[in-house]
Every structure is written in structure tokens, then in C-alpha cells.
Write a protein that holds these residues in place. Structure first.
Motif, PDB file in Angstrom:
ATOM      1  N   ASP A 178      11.465 -10.531 -10.218  1.00 38.90           N
ATOM      2  CA  ASP A 178      10.673 -10.359  -9.008  1.00 38.90           C
ATOM      3  C   ASP A 178       9.821  -9.101  -9.060  1.00 38.90           C
ATOM      4  O   ASP A 178      10.124  -8.133  -9.774  1.00 38.90           O
ATOM      5  CB  ASP A 178      11.589 -10.292  -7.785  1.00 38.90           C
ATOM      6  CG  ASP A 178      11.897 -11.662  -7.211  1.00 38.90           C
ATOM      7  OD1 ASP A 178      11.114 -12.597  -7.453  1.00 38.90           O
ATOM      8  OD2 ASP A 178      12.930 -11.799  -6.524  1.00 38.90           O
TER       9      ASP A 178
ATOM     10  N   GLN B  58       1.166 -13.707  -3.681  1.00 40.51           N
ATOM     11  CA  GLN B  58       2.465 -13.048  -3.678  1.00 40.51           C
ATOM     12  C   GLN B  58       2.398 -11.650  -4.282  1.00 40.51           C
ATOM     13  O   GLN B  58       3.011 -10.706  -3.786  1.00 40.51           O
ATOM     14  CB  GLN B  58       3.482 -13.895  -4.447  1.00 40.51           C
ATOM     15  CG  GLN B  58       3.838 -15.204  -3.763  1.00 40.51           C
ATOM     16  CD  GLN B  58       4.826 -16.013  -4.574  1.00 40.51           C
ATOM     17  OE1 GLN B  58       4.829 -15.952  -5.806  1.00 40.51           O
ATOM     18  NE2 GLN B  58       5.658 -16.783  -3.912  1.00 40.51           N
TER      19      GLN B  58
ATOM     20  N   GLU C 212       3.279  -7.997  -2.430  1.00 40.08           N
ATOM     21  CA  GLU C 212       4.382  -7.174  -2.896  1.00 40.08           C
ATOM     22  C   GLU C 212       3.949  -5.762  -3.272  1.00 40.08           C
ATOM     23  O   GLU C 212       4.793  -4.873  -3.447  1.00 40.08           O
ATOM     24  CB  GLU C 212       5.086  -7.826  -4.079  1.00 40.08           C
ATOM     25  CG  GLU C 212       6.439  -7.240  -4.413  1.00 40.08           C
ATOM     26  CD  GLU C 212       7.345  -7.084  -3.186  1.00 40.08           C
ATOM     27  OE1 GLU C 212       7.307  -7.950  -2.299  1.00 40.08           O
ATOM     28  OE2 GLU C 212       8.062  -6.080  -3.113  1.00 40.08           O
TER      29      GLU C 212
ATOM     30  N   GLY D 250       5.121  -4.640  -0.271  1.00 40.66           N
ATOM     31  CA  GLY D 250       6.120  -5.537   0.294  1.00 40.66           C
ATOM     32  C   GLY D 250       7.485  -4.917   0.522  1.00 40.66           C
ATOM     33  O   GLY D 250       7.736  -3.751   0.185  1.00 40.66           O
TER      34      GLY D 250
ATOM     35  N   ARG E 163       9.414  -3.063  -2.477  1.00 36.57           N
ATOM     36  CA  ARG E 163       8.882  -1.736  -2.813  1.00 36.57           C
ATOM     37  C   ARG E 163       9.106  -0.741  -1.677  1.00 36.57           C
ATOM     38  O   ARG E 163       9.324   0.448  -1.912  1.00 36.57           O
ATOM     39  CB  ARG E 163       7.402  -1.841  -3.158  1.00 36.57           C
ATOM     40  CG  ARG E 163       7.159  -2.557  -4.492  1.00 36.57           C
ATOM     41  CD  ARG E 163       5.694  -2.558  -4.871  1.00 36.57           C
ATOM     42  NE  ARG E 163       5.469  -3.278  -6.107  1.00 36.57           N
ATOM     43  CZ  ARG E 163       5.543  -2.740  -7.323  1.00 36.57           C
ATOM     44  NH1 ARG E 163       5.835  -1.456  -7.446  1.00 36.57           N
ATOM     45  NH2 ARG E 163       5.326  -3.464  -8.390  1.00 36.57           N
TER      46      ARG E 163
END
Length: 459
Positions: A29, A394, A398, A401, A404
Motif C-alpha cells: 500500500d 488512489q 494517499e 491520505g 501518511r
């Protein structure tokens, strides 16, 4: 078990996987530190005599700044020399002659690099960062990678979005690992085995149990690490802000939608095919339309600009990251909000944002989706222009997001605001983005079994 100070346990799992599996998928991810994990694995292999030169394929900004900057953040990697292969042909030719441990090149220059080296390929480990850039079997980048994929002893596909458009995206990156051993030697055979294609609409759908069978085929070379398993986080608050087009703009939109011709004040615009008409409808929904191939555009409405102003007021002074697709949008926002700045290639822009000096930062997902750390500057994203690409969607989110935010020590909710022109193509784009996530999430969820098995074996 390999250990390094300040690395998380899941990063040690990734490192061990890369060391143990020379040709591997690593699905991790966003925000989980893939870069340092790869460099640490490379350093371990280098010390063991199993690797000497690492080549990283990456988006331009990532190849230029993220990878070269990373070793300086870690004491155990600070001695590594990273050489970007970017710039003019003359600059790139000089770069490949310089002695370094790690070389980085953007995907646009991969073809050039392959032609430059030929069979005298000097890199014994290749990492495809955001490997979905190589997902198209007919693409020039994949064909270039295919020419040299057997030459390095190690090849790693690194991404947080392994199947942004469905399972169909897995064939090309997997082929680069094993020359077709797991998912067939040709894309046609792969499709024929696990997919049904509508001869009229050309829509491709996976057959029953395709996801289970494909997962089983690549399971031995795949590690999946999900943020939700390792980082305490909350779901972002997602808000859809529907905006109504003014009557005149609505008529213009309907004309383009129905007849692929629209009459503007400065010129008439005509779409030559349905694809162009779709793009024009997206432009009209956002508030401006290009009138020629030279990049001239005409303002159609300010409905989304007004909605953006409302979000700004609601944020009460909080910095906002605005995602745009069309240059006309960036120019219109900057004219309406003079304090707005565009995210560019200058390091000081990222620094100023993270220091709270930019109240509104305009970012194009294609240039801001990978490698940037923007979480210190804010927690709100506004999608002004909506695009079909789930991966870029996405990745940009992030940048600031939840993952983080938590890793940076902020206990604050992330807000995502979508500006959607009512009864336009915007609504279809949102639906498609949401639908695309289903297959990918299922794939990633299943791949967690690899990590579970790995941990069990070590226990």
C-alpha cells in the motif's frame, strides 16, 4: 531474520521477500515505505555478492527526486550513490557512463535505454516502481522491457495498485518475472483461459473462479502488504458536491453529448468520434472547452469554481490540494485565486506546501501521484476534474491520505471532496472508479495469505 533499526516489521517482511525471491511481485500500500525496503534489500544482496547494479524504472518525478533522495534519510543506506538517467539524449548518455550503485530512469526513456545498451545490459536487478506502467502487452514500454527482462538475475514489480483495471492487468508484469511460466506465454492464451470477451462491445470479463486461479498461479512470487494490517488509521471522509450547470452551459453540454457538435462564442467544436466527444463532455462539465489543437480554450461556466470557493470557506483557512486534469482548469483557478500555486518539479514547491506556505496547491494526478510526501501541508483534497484512472486517483489521495497522516504523527481526519457536475459524465466517472476498486481489493486481500504463511514459517 534481517533487522535494521527504525524499520517497521512489515518492511522487514518485504526486504526478506525480495532477498528470498529474486523475481517477485511486491504489492504494498501507499505510504508503507517501499523505497527504503527495496534499497535495504539491494544493499543486503550487494554485500552478499548477489547484486551489483540496481536499475529503477519509475515515473519522472520519482526517478528524479524520490529515489535519489531516499538513501540520505537512512544511515545504513547513506553511502549508496543513485544516478538518475534523465534529460537530453546527451545528458542521459553521460549519466549511464557514471559509476553508481543505483540508476533511475523514467518510463518514457526506457525504450532509449534498452536501445542504448542492447544485450550488454549492465544492471543485474531491475525494479519496476509502479509496475502498472508496463501493463499493456501491446505497449512500447512493455515490448522494450520484454527485450531485456531475462538479462538481469533479479526483477521486482513494485506497486500499491496491482490491478487498477482488473485482473487483465496482471499478465504483462508477471511475464517479465517468468517469461510466461505462470500466466501463459502469450496474452491471447491468458485471455482465453480466464476471460470472456464480448465480440460486439469488446468488454472483457473474468470467468468464474478466475481470480482464485490467477492468484494461486502467482502466489509463490507475490507478497502483499496492506496498510490496514499495520497502521492504525481511519477511513477518509468522502464528500460528493453536486453542482448544477447554468442553463446555457447545459444546452452546450447536451449538444455535444447528443450530436458531438457544440457552438461556442469563439468557435464551433466538433468531436470526430465518441472518444473525443467523451473528453469534450468532461471539459464542459468542468467549465471550459478547448477550441483547437493549439491549446486555446473558452470558458463555459464557473459552477465548479464557485463550489471550490465554498470548500475553501468551509475549510476555514486550512490548506487544500486541488486535483485537476485540464490545463484550462489550473489557469482558471489561479486567476480566480491568485494565491494558488501549481505543483511543479521544483523541490521548494513541495517544501513550501509542507511548511504551510501554500493555501491552495494545484496538482495534476499524472505528475503528483507517485513518490511525493504532502501530508504535512494539509488533509483536504478537492477533485475538480474527474478522470477514469483509478491508480492515479488512489495515488494522489494517499499523498496526504490517512496512512501518511498517521505515520507523520497527525491524528486528524482526511477529507476528499469531489466536484461533480450533475447529470453529466462526471457521475459515470465516479461510478466507474468505485466499481474498479472491487477486483483489485479482492486480489490484494487474498495476497495477504502470502504474508501470513511467511510469518508462520518464521515463527
Amino acid at each position: 531474520m534481517l533487522t535494521q533499526g527504525n524499520l517497521h516489521g512489515y518492511q522487514l517482511d518485504v526486504i526478506q521477500h525480495l532477498i528470498d525471491c529474486p523475481r517477485a511481485h511486491t504489492f504494498a500500500d501507499m505510504g508503507l515505505g517501499k523505497t527504503v525496503s527495496v534499497l535495504t534489500a539491494f544493499e543486503a544482496a550487494r554485500l552478499a555478492g548477489d547484486a551489483e547494479r540496481l536499475l529503477v524504472l519509475a515515473p519522472l518525478r520519482v526517478a528524479t527526486t524520490v529515489w535519489p533522495r531516499e538513501p540520505g534519510n537512512w544511515q545504513h543506506l547513506s553511502h549508496l550513490h543513485v544516478q538518475p538517467i534523465i534529460g537530453t539524449p546527451k545528458q542521459r548518455a553521460a549519466a549511464i557512463q557514471r559509476d553508481a550503485d543505483v540508476y533511475t530512469v523514467n518510463y518514457e526513456n526506457l525504450i532509449w535505454l534498452v536501445e542504448q545498451h542492447g544485450k550488454k545490459w549492465p544492471y543485474d536487478w531491475v525494479v519496476a516502481d509502479e509496475s502498472t506502467r508496463l501493463k499493456k502487452p501491446s505497449g512500447k514500454r512493455f515490448r522494450a522491457a520484454k527485450r531485456v527482462h531475462k538479462l538481469p538475475s533479479r526483477w521486482t514489480n513494485l506497486t500499491g495498485t496491482p490491478a487498477p483495471n482488473g485482473l487483465i492487468d496482471l499478465w504483462a508484469p508477471t511475464y517479465l518475472l517468468d517469461s510466461g511460466q505462470r500466466l501463459y506465454k502469450t496474452f491471447g492464451a491468458f485471455k482465453g483461459r480466464w476471460f470472456d470477451e464480448n465480440p460486439y462491445s469488446y468488454k472483457i470479463e473474468p470467468k468464474q473462479k478466475a481470480d482464485d486461479e490467477i492468484r494461486e498461479c502467482i502466489n509463490d512470487v507475490t507478497l502483499s502488504v496492506r496498510a490496514e494490517d499495520h497502521v492504525t488509521t481511519e477511513e477518509p471522509v468522502s464528500q460528493t458536491i453536486r453542482v448544477e450547470l447554468p442553463s446555457k452551459a447545459r444546452r452546450t453540454y447536451r449538444d455535444m453529448e447528443s450530436s458531438m457538435i457544440a457552438e461556442l462564442e469563439s468557435a464551433d467544436i466538433e468531436a470526430l468520434n465518441a472518444g473525443v466527444a467523451t473528453m469534450k463532455c468532461r471539459q464542459l462539465a468542468s467549465g471550459a472547452a478547448y477550441t483547437d489543437t493549439a491549446g486555446n480554450w473558452e470558458r463555459i461556466h464557473d459552477a465548479k469554481l464557485e463550489a471550490l470557493q465554498s470548500v475553501i470557506e468551509e475549510a476555514a483557512g486550512e490548506p487544500i490540494l486541488v486535483a485537476y486534469h485540464f490545463r484550462s482548469t489550473a489557469e482558471r483557478v489561479q486567476k480566480a485565486i491568485p494565491s494558488a500555486r501549481r505543483l511543479d518539479t521544483h523541490a521548494e514547491t513541495e517544501r513550501d506546501w509542507n511548511q504551510g506556505q501554500i493555501p491552495l496547491l494545484l496538482a495534476h494526478p499524472a505528475s503528483a501521484g507517485h513518490g511525493l510526501n504532502l501530508q504535512h501541508g494539509g488533509r483536504r483534497v478537492v477533485w475538480f476534474d474527474l478522470d477514469w484512472d483509478l491508480e492515479l486517483y488512489q495515488q494522489l489521495i494517499e499523498r496526504i491520505g490517512p496512512v501518511r497522516q498517521r505515520q507523520a504523527g497527525y491524528q486528524r481526519t482526511v477529507y476528499i471532496h469531489h466536484l461533480v457536475a450533475a447529470d453529466t459524465i462526471d457521475e459515470a466517472v465516479i461510478d466507474r472508479l468505485n466499481g474498479k476498486a472491487t477486483t483489485q481489493d479482492a486480489l490484494r486481500q487474498a495476497m495477504r495469505q502470502q504474508l501470513t504463511s511467511l510469518n508462520t514459517a518464521r515463527a
